[in-house]
Design an enzyme around this catalytic site. Structure first.
Site, PDB file in Angstrom:
ATOM      1  N   ASN A  12     -18.960  37.933  -8.397  1.00 18.15           N
ATOM      2  CA  ASN A  12     -19.937  37.523  -7.391  1.00 18.15           C
ATOM      3  C   ASN A  12     -21.240  38.314  -7.471  1.00 18.15           C
ATOM      4  O   ASN A  12     -21.242  39.496  -7.772  1.00 18.15           O
ATOM      5  CB  ASN A  12     -19.343  37.698  -5.984  1.00 18.15           C
ATOM      6  CG  ASN A  12     -19.034  39.145  -5.662  1.00 18.15           C
ATOM      7  OD1 ASN A  12     -18.073  39.690  -6.181  1.00 18.15           O
ATOM      8  ND2 ASN A  12     -19.830  39.794  -4.832  1.00 18.15           N
TER       9      ASN A  12
ATOM     10  N   ASP B 175     -18.297  34.144  -2.305  1.00 18.10           N
ATOM     11  CA  ASP B 175     -17.560  35.177  -3.057  1.00 18.10           C
ATOM     12  C   ASP B 175     -16.547  34.577  -4.036  1.00 18.10           C
ATOM     13  O   ASP B 175     -15.438  35.082  -4.198  1.00 18.10           O
ATOM     14  CB  ASP B 175     -16.865  36.191  -2.126  1.00 18.10           C
ATOM     15  CG  ASP B 175     -16.206  37.324  -2.908  1.00 18.10           C
ATOM     16  OD1 ASP B 175     -16.849  37.857  -3.828  1.00 18.10           O
ATOM     17  OD2 ASP B 175     -15.048  37.654  -2.618  1.00 18.10           O
TER      18      ASP B 175
ATOM     19  N   GLU C  58     -18.656  44.577  -4.577  1.00 24.88           N
ATOM     20  CA  GLU C  58     -18.825  44.743  -3.127  1.00 24.88           C
ATOM     21  C   GLU C  58     -19.665  45.983  -2.814  1.00 24.88           C
ATOM     22  O   GLU C  58     -19.809  46.378  -1.663  1.00 24.88           O
ATOM     23  CB  GLU C  58     -17.449  44.852  -2.450  1.00 24.88           C
ATOM     24  CG  GLU C  58     -16.810  43.505  -2.205  1.00 24.88           C
ATOM     25  CD  GLU C  58     -16.552  42.687  -3.473  1.00 24.88           C
ATOM     26  OE1 GLU C  58     -17.264  41.694  -3.685  1.00 24.88           O
ATOM     27  OE2 GLU C  58     -15.669  43.058  -4.271  1.00 24.88           O
TER      28      GLU C  58
HETATM   29  O1  PQQ Z   1     -16.393  42.298  -7.351  1.00 26.32           O
HETATM   30  C1  PQQ Z   1     -15.613  43.209  -7.655  1.00 26.32           C
HETATM   31  O2  PQQ Z   1     -15.947  44.250  -8.187  1.00 26.32           O
HETATM   32  C2  PQQ Z   1     -14.175  42.984  -7.357  1.00 26.32           C
HETATM   33  C3  PQQ Z   1     -13.205  43.848  -7.840  1.00 26.32           C
HETATM   34  C4  PQQ Z   1     -11.838  43.587  -7.591  1.00 26.32           C
HETATM   35  C5  PQQ Z   1     -10.894  44.568  -8.197  1.00 26.32           C
HETATM   36  O3  PQQ Z   1     -11.363  45.333  -9.044  1.00 26.32           O
HETATM   37  O4  PQQ Z   1      -9.722  44.634  -7.882  1.00 26.32           O
HETATM   38  C6  PQQ Z   1     -11.504  42.420  -6.839  1.00 26.32           C
HETATM   39  C7  PQQ Z   1     -12.569  41.601  -6.411  1.00 26.32           C
HETATM   40  N1  PQQ Z   1     -13.860  41.886  -6.664  1.00 26.32           N
HETATM   41  C8  PQQ Z   1     -12.344  40.371  -5.700  1.00 26.32           C
HETATM   42  O5  PQQ Z   1     -13.305  39.659  -5.367  1.00 26.32           O
HETATM   43  C9  PQQ Z   1     -11.023  39.960  -5.432  1.00 26.32           C
HETATM   44  O6  PQQ Z   1     -10.804  38.868  -4.915  1.00 26.32           O
HETATM   45  C10 PQQ Z   1      -9.955  40.806  -5.819  1.00 26.32           C
HETATM   46  C11 PQQ Z   1      -8.589  40.656  -5.655  1.00 26.32           C
HETATM   47  C12 PQQ Z   1      -8.035  41.749  -6.210  1.00 26.32           C
HETATM   48  C13 PQQ Z   1      -6.614  42.083  -6.307  1.00 26.32           C
HETATM   49  O7  PQQ Z   1      -6.288  42.926  -7.138  1.00 26.32           O
HETATM   50  O8  PQQ Z   1      -5.795  41.498  -5.576  1.00 26.32           O
HETATM   51  N2  PQQ Z   1      -9.004  42.560  -6.717  1.00 26.32           N
HETATM   52  C14 PQQ Z   1     -10.190  42.002  -6.494  1.00 26.32           C
END
Ligand code: PQQ
Length: 577
Positions: A254, A296, A171
């Site tokens: 993503n 995403d 992100e």
């Molecule tokens: O693209 C990223 O770097 C990234 C990192 C993380 C993360 O590190 O927790 C999540 C996501 N994306 C993501 O898309 C996502 O749905 C998500 C859910 C969670 C969680 O711990 O509940 N982390 C993340």
């Protein structure tokens, strides 16, 4: 790592966050079984002293249990043979400025063990090796730079003489990678990026996709200009390993930004299953599940390795429940695609994957126009897309039981509206470019299901409704019982064959941790971390109330506050004496 292969075969211990190298999250222990699980009681509890989302679960090695927490990433070593006394405690000093660059709560998915060390991947991306006996720091390595939006949430994995670790920041427009460090010294051994030139993504003329060589510049050709430098493809999920094939498997996330109009092309190799040689990092095969992502649907979920027969032929399989709502089964030696089917009937962005080997679009999902987020004009809000961005399943790992040959999958049953907007890149600033809202499928109220899945045929065998998404990792056992936690805070046990609920207990907070089992002093225990948070629980965890905050999750999961509140606790269960 021979030591770890041997240790993971001892069901009394739980030596890696995934249970074993195959990521099966299955234990042979059967003292607690379908007949007696209804009598389960709380044996002991432990408060971690930390609020916000508690993901992952403890490691158990002999008489010592290692418990980790979200930021500030404390580690406790507890002596199971001496009243669970704290043997040592480690608390890193980290700059709290890392918190705002963590996308989805301050989570951490767990510790790794190898060579007498406990490995911790801190939020600020420092990889730390601690002496398992004393908690003293043996070495540290810096995996990334939080001022550019790079953070650490994933669990490290020890393979042979190396520690593998991914990175978050999809992100924030990072160029993400999987990196291997020397287990003895912490020295960087190799780094394979998700996108970029061939010498950065570590591919060669033998690397294939769906049986064909990927050719030169396979990634560069699918990005405009040098957009790949801020292309995302974060690697914050799980790693699995097949010692015989000498391959590691993981997924990339993503492409950045979430606004698909701003990055034409397939954006390779985001959203991809990677099979790499753990010694060199070189990729043997890749498979991109969602080319040019518009929703995403990060491809980082766990790859579960199983050996099963398909049409009477014994196969080495890899099964993966993707965010995009498709359950994939591949041949893990070659990357051949065998099955790709919806594991939630409500999935509506695609009509399915082209399985015709002679077709020019072989292996690609067919995108339905009504669900495309870039087909409308500027600022067009595409409504009613299923699944929502957090996918039919997110990081919460499924389990596989060799007894039933079924996968037990915690799922989300959530749809969304997705409105892309133009965003420009500034290092360390969010590079999201979409506004979301989330809600259950039309005419339904349950936001989750816990399902059993046959990976050979791609069919749901049974499905239990849950009010909220099941954001907890499952555990399957030799006792014919499957365990999981719910966002309201219940630990549940169900019959592996039928899904019938056999036991539930409400723990102090919502569960986003993964259920673990171990044996100590001749007794089987089941352990789970509660502590609501993660993306689904971000409203509670970060105190947000605007429905579109938390990338749309705050509104979607607003009702959670009627059931639970923050707080990190480990609850350990056993049968009465
Ligand atoms: O693209 C990223 O770097 C990234 C990192 C993380 C993360 O590190 O927790 C999540 C996501 N994306 C993501 O898309 C996502 O749905 C998500 C859910 C969670 C969680 O711990 O509940 N982390 C993340």
């Amino acid at each position: 790592n021979d030591e770890l292969i041997k240790m993971s075969q001892n069901p009394k211990d739980w030596v890696m966050p995934t249970g074993d190298y195959a990521n099966s999250r299955y234990s042979k222990l059967n003292q607690i079984n379908a007949q007696n699980v209804g009598k389960l009681q709380v044996a002991w509890t432990f408060s971690t002293g930390v609020l916000r989302g508690h993901e992952g679960g403890p490691l158990i090695i002999g008489n010592i249990m290692y418990v980790h927490t979200p930021f500030p990433n404390k580690v406790y070593a507890l002596d199971l043979s001496n009243e669970n006394k704290i043997v040592w405690k480690y608390e890193p000093k980290q700059d709290p400025n890392v918190i705002p660059v963590m996308c989805c709560d301050t989570v951490n998915r767990g510790l790794a063990y190898g060579d007498g060390k406990i490995l911790l991947h801190q939020a600020d991306t420092t990889l730390v090796a601690l002496d398992a006996k004393t908690g003293q720091v043996a070495w540290t390595a810096k995996n990334g730079d939080p001022t550019k939006g790079e953070t650490g949430t994933s669990a490290p994995m020890v393979v042979k003489d190396k520690v593998l670790v991914g990175i978050s920041g999809g992100e924030f427009g990072v160029q993400a990678h999987m990196t291997a460090y020397d287990l003895k010294t912490g020295k960087l051994a190799w780094r394979g990026y998700s996108e970029g030139p061939d010498d950065q993504i570590l591919v060669d003329d033998k690397t294939t996709a769906l049986g064909k060589p990927i050719g030169k510049d396979s990634s560069l050709k699918t990005w405009q200009g040098d957009q790949w430098k801020i292309g995302g493809g974060a690697t914050w999920g799980w790693v699995s390993y097949d010692p015989e094939l000498n391959l590691i498997y993981y997924g990339s996330g993503n492409p950045s930004t979430w606004n698909p109009k701003q990055r034409p092309g397939d954006n390779k190799w985001s959203m991809t299953i990677w099979a790499r040689n753990p010694d060199t990092g070189v990729a043997k095969w890749v498979y991109q599940m969602t080319p040019h992502d518009e929703w995403d649907y990060d491809g980082v979920n766990e790859m579960i390795l199983s050996d099963q027969s398909i049409n009477g032929q014994a196969r080495k399989l890899l099964t993966h429940f993707d965010r995009n709502g498709l359950g994939y089964t591949l041949d893990r030696a070659t990357g051949e695609l065998l099955v790709a089917e919806k594991y939630d009937p409500k999935v509506n962005w695609t009509s399915g994957v082209d399985m015709d080997k002679n077709s020019p679009t072989y292996g690609r999902p067919k995108v339905l126009d009504a669900a495309s987020t870039e087909k409308g004009g500027e600022d067009h809000n595409t409504k009613g897309i299923c699944p929502a961005a957090l996918g039919t399943k997110d990081e919460q790992p499924a389990a596989y039981s060799p007894d039933t040959q079924l996968f037990y999958v915690p799922t989300n049953h959530v749809c969304m509206d997705y409105e892309p907007f133009k965003v420009s890149y500034t290092a360390g600033q969010p590079y999201v470019g979409a506004t979301l809202s989330m809600y259950p499928p039309q005419g339904e109220t349950n936001m989750g299901n816990f399902i059993a899945w046959d990976g050979k045929t791609g069919k749901i065998v049974w499905s239990n409704k849950e009010q909220f998404s099941v954001w907890s990792g499952a555990l399957a056992t030799g006792g014919g019982v499957v365990f999981y936690g719910t966002l309201e805070g219940y630990l549940k046990a169900v019959d592996a064959k039928t899904g019938k609920e056999l036991y539930k207990f409400k723990t102090p907070s919502g569960i986003i941790g993964n259920v673990t089992t171990y044996e100590n002093g001749g007794k089987q225990y089941v352990a789970v971390l509660s502590g609501v948070g993660g993306w689904a629980g971000i409203g509670l965890a970060a105190g947000l109330t605007d429905p579109t905050a938390g990338l749309g999750a705050v509104g979607g999961y607003a009702a959670l506050s009627n059931y639970t509140a923050l707080g990190g606790t480990l609850t350990v269960f056993s049968l009465p004496n």
